[in-house]
Scaffold this motif. Structure first.
Motif, mmCIF file in Angstrom:
data_model
loop_
_atom_site.group_PDB
_atom_site.id
_atom_site.type_symbol
_atom_site.label_atom_id
_atom_site.label_comp_id
_atom_site.label_asym_id
_atom_site.label_seq_id
_atom_site.Cartn_x
_atom_site.Cartn_y
_atom_site.Cartn_z
ATOM 1 N N LEU A 277 74.872 -28.362 -69.536
ATOM 2 C CA LEU A 277 74.834 -28.674 -70.837
ATOM 3 C C LEU A 277 74.162 -30.057 -70.562
ATOM 4 O O LEU A 277 73.381 -30.607 -71.483
ATOM 5 C CB LEU A 277 75.910 -28.471 -71.472
ATOM 6 C CG LEU A 277 76.462 -27.282 -71.789
ATOM 7 C CD1 LEU A 277 77.647 -27.188 -72.645
ATOM 8 C CD2 LEU A 277 75.284 -26.554 -72.584
ATOM 9 N N LEU A 278 74.628 -30.955 -69.604
ATOM 10 C CA LEU A 278 74.273 -32.482 -69.847
ATOM 11 C C LEU A 278 72.662 -32.402 -69.251
ATOM 12 O O LEU A 278 71.938 -33.241 -69.750
ATOM 13 C CB LEU A 278 75.141 -33.177 -68.887
ATOM 14 C CG LEU A 278 76.422 -33.718 -69.640
ATOM 15 C CD1 LEU A 278 77.555 -34.145 -68.772
ATOM 16 C CD2 LEU A 278 76.339 -34.379 -70.865
ATOM 17 N N VAL A 279 72.546 -31.888 -68.159
ATOM 18 C CA VAL A 279 71.131 -31.870 -67.318
ATOM 19 C C VAL A 279 70.209 -31.262 -68.715
ATOM 20 O O VAL A 279 68.989 -31.968 -68.790
ATOM 21 C CB VAL A 279 71.062 -31.046 -66.171
ATOM 22 C CG1 VAL A 279 69.602 -30.792 -65.866
ATOM 23 C CG2 VAL A 279 71.863 -31.654 -65.125
ATOM 24 N N LEU A 280 70.388 -30.261 -69.277
ATOM 25 C CA LEU A 280 69.362 -29.665 -70.381
ATOM 26 C C LEU A 280 69.749 -30.044 -71.642
ATOM 27 O O LEU A 280 69.345 -29.453 -72.555
ATOM 28 C CB LEU A 280 69.515 -28.087 -70.122
ATOM 29 C CG LEU A 280 69.101 -27.369 -68.931
ATOM 30 C CD1 LEU A 280 69.588 -25.992 -69.233
ATOM 31 C CD2 LEU A 280 68.001 -27.897 -68.338
ATOM 32 N N GLY A 281 70.488 -31.168 -71.854
ATOM 33 C CA GLY A 281 70.922 -31.678 -72.972
ATOM 34 C C GLY A 281 69.779 -31.862 -74.309
ATOM 35 O O GLY A 281 69.829 -31.488 -75.470
ATOM 36 N N VAL A 282 68.658 -32.318 -73.670
ATOM 37 C CA VAL A 282 67.445 -32.565 -74.528
ATOM 38 C C VAL A 282 66.792 -31.297 -74.917
ATOM 39 O O VAL A 282 66.641 -31.245 -76.316
ATOM 40 C CB VAL A 282 66.527 -33.820 -74.066
ATOM 41 C CG1 VAL A 282 65.329 -33.856 -74.929
ATOM 42 C CG2 VAL A 282 67.242 -35.276 -73.863
ATOM 43 N N PRO A 283 66.579 -30.487 -73.981
ATOM 44 C CA PRO A 283 65.905 -29.290 -74.292
ATOM 45 C C PRO A 283 66.896 -28.390 -75.454
ATOM 46 O O PRO A 283 66.286 -27.819 -76.296
ATOM 47 C CB PRO A 283 65.469 -28.526 -73.062
ATOM 48 C CG PRO A 283 65.477 -29.664 -72.071
ATOM 49 C CD PRO A 283 66.452 -30.766 -72.570
ATOM 50 N N GLY A 335 73.061 -35.542 -65.528
ATOM 51 C CA GLY A 335 73.388 -34.766 -64.463
ATOM 52 C C GLY A 335 74.312 -35.223 -63.473
ATOM 53 O O GLY A 335 75.515 -34.558 -63.012
ATOM 54 N N LEU A 336 74.002 -36.484 -63.234
ATOM 55 C CA LEU A 336 74.911 -37.386 -62.259
ATOM 56 C C LEU A 336 76.052 -37.488 -62.789
ATOM 57 O O LEU A 336 77.260 -37.539 -62.449
ATOM 58 C CB LEU A 336 74.335 -38.583 -61.903
ATOM 59 C CG LEU A 336 73.166 -38.206 -60.637
ATOM 60 C CD1 LEU A 336 72.244 -39.533 -60.397
ATOM 61 C CD2 LEU A 336 73.578 -37.698 -59.504
ATOM 62 N N LEU A 337 75.970 -37.829 -64.093
ATOM 63 C CA LEU A 337 77.193 -38.166 -65.155
ATOM 64 C C LEU A 337 78.129 -36.884 -64.963
ATOM 65 O O LEU A 337 79.300 -36.964 -65.100
ATOM 66 C CB LEU A 337 76.940 -38.414 -66.445
ATOM 67 C CG LEU A 337 78.075 -38.734 -67.524
ATOM 68 C CD1 LEU A 337 78.816 -39.734 -66.995
ATOM 69 C CD2 LEU A 337 77.660 -38.941 -69.014
ATOM 70 N N GLY A 338 77.586 -35.741 -65.179
ATOM 71 C CA GLY A 338 78.303 -34.472 -65.227
ATOM 72 C C GLY A 338 79.123 -34.293 -64.118
ATOM 73 O O GLY A 338 80.418 -33.320 -64.140
ATOM 74 N N ILE A 339 78.566 -34.472 -62.743
ATOM 75 C CA ILE A 339 79.228 -34.141 -61.778
ATOM 76 C C ILE A 339 80.139 -35.347 -61.139
ATOM 77 O O ILE A 339 80.820 -35.342 -60.057
ATOM 78 C CB ILE A 339 78.319 -33.741 -60.411
ATOM 79 C CG1 ILE A 339 77.215 -34.888 -59.977
ATOM 80 C CG2 ILE A 339 77.697 -32.595 -60.899
ATOM 81 C CD1 ILE A 339 76.470 -34.369 -58.920
#
Length: 375
Positions: A277-283, A335-339
């Motif tokens: 969700l964080l990686v694809l947040g903008v889309p 994405g880095l924030l998510g992991i």
């Protein structure tokens, strides 16, 4: 982690990368011979007819890499999959094949919305697999009742609440959530495939983050990491030919296949929904905004158009490579924030920041397009 395990992990990426890259040129020639070309105009900005069924190369590359990982499973005890994992790989490939074939047909003859919707639902139900009729919980390697015979979104972590177990509420709620999640991921990647390199790039980043997340656990989920690594290699091999100006498009066959595999990857081995969700947040925000905006204006939400955020940024004066850098940078950063090993409060602040950035980008792009149309 043994040397053989490291070789296997790298091989999953490299096999997918090499096979995909080698398959693209013959696929381009096939598309040219059969007339499977995307013509200029509409929401596409390319100046020349372009091959439109790149999903063939992506499918071949990914499936080849996944089948090759079973060779390493026979050689390295650390890579031996449980019977539940083997079943899930089979369900993944079966459901992915269904959605790939139907969307390939759509790339060629432009199917109406219902067959495509049915394919998404069918592929998701195939992924759920035997759990549709066998809803028992099975013991894992530690003897805990955490396994299901199928690919199932059993739980997710919510800020300040902890883990929310869906199958404790109802097995059918878990099934419904799984079908919704896989369909949502397929459509999110498909809708972001309106700019050269965009869908493949964000999918590559998301897959790499999922693999990194699996390998950072204690103990590392090495067999789980093989799946997103193969997906990342597939995207990287395709990007060689898909960066602006693209020589080939992935089409719905590639985009929806990517989204389906990405959605499954986030479920297998423990739900990693927050990372995706964080990686694809903008889309994802773009999709949500489009559905609301189109519905309010009386348009069909699922119909294509040039009102996506990347189209508006393009019409507002940004170059394709600038838009790619923006999307990829945001995807990698969040994405880095998510992991990252940080508190739930910090991740919640990061999520709020991502939402604000997405809303700001939409507002900025809309204003830029409006000003340019007035001038």
């Amino acid at each position: 982690m043994s040397l053989l395990t490291i070789v296997a992990l790298l091989s999953a990426f490299m096999i997918a990368f090499i096979v995909t890259a080698l398959t693209v040129p013959p696929v381009i020639r096939l598309c040219e011979r059969r007339g499977w070309m995307q013509q200029p105009g509409g929401r596409r900005t390319h100046p020349h007819p372009t091959a439109n069924v790149g999903g063939i190369a992506m499918y071949v590359g990914f499936v080849t890499a996944i089948l090759a990982t079973f060779i390493f499973s026979a050689l390295d005890p650390a890579l031996r999959r449980s019977e539940f994992e083997v079943l899930r790989i089979g369900l993944l490939l079966t459901g992915g094949t269904l959605i790939f074939l139907v969307m390939w047909l759509d790339d060629v003859v432009e199917l109406p919305w219902f067959p495509k919707f049915a394919a998404q639902i069918g592929a998701a139900l195939i992924a759920v697999g035997p759990y549709l009729w066998d809803q028992r919980r099975y013991p894992d390697t530690l003897g805990l009742l955490t396994e299901a015979r199928g690919i199932l979104l059993t739980a997710f972590n919510a800020p300040f609440v902890g883990q929310v177990s869906l199958w404790d509420v109802s097995p059918w709620l878990a099934i419904l959530a799984t079908v919704f999640w896989l369909g949502w991921m397929a459509n999110t990647i498909n809708w972001s495939d309106g700019l050269d390199g965009l869908a493949a790039g964000v999918s590559l980043i998301a897959a790499f983050m999922l693999a990194l997340h699996a390998l950072r656990l204690d103990p590392p989920q090495t067999t789980i990491a093989l799946l997103p690594l193969a997906l990342a290699g597939t995207c990287a091999g395709f990007l060689i030919f898909n960066l602006p100006p693209a020589r080939i498009f992935m089409g719905d066959s590639g985009a929806e296949f990517l989204g389906f595999i990405l959605g499954v990857s986030a479920i297998i081995g423990g739900a990693k929904l927050a990372t995706v969700l964080l990686v694809l947040g903008v889309p994802i925000l773009d999709v949500a905004w489009l559905i609301v905006a189109r519905t309010v204006s009386g348009k069909q939400p699922m119909r294509g158009g040039r009102d996506h955020l990347h189209h508006r940024l393009l019409d507002g004066g940004m170059s394709p490579r600038q838009i790619l850098a923006l999307y990829w940078g945001l995807s990698a950063g969040f994405g880095l924030l998510g992991i990252a090993d940080i508190s739930p409060y910090a991740k919640l602040i990061g999520l709020a920041l991502l939402i604000l950035i997405g809303i700001g980008l939409i507002a900025y792009a809309t204003r830029r397009v409006t000003l340019r149309s007035v001038q």
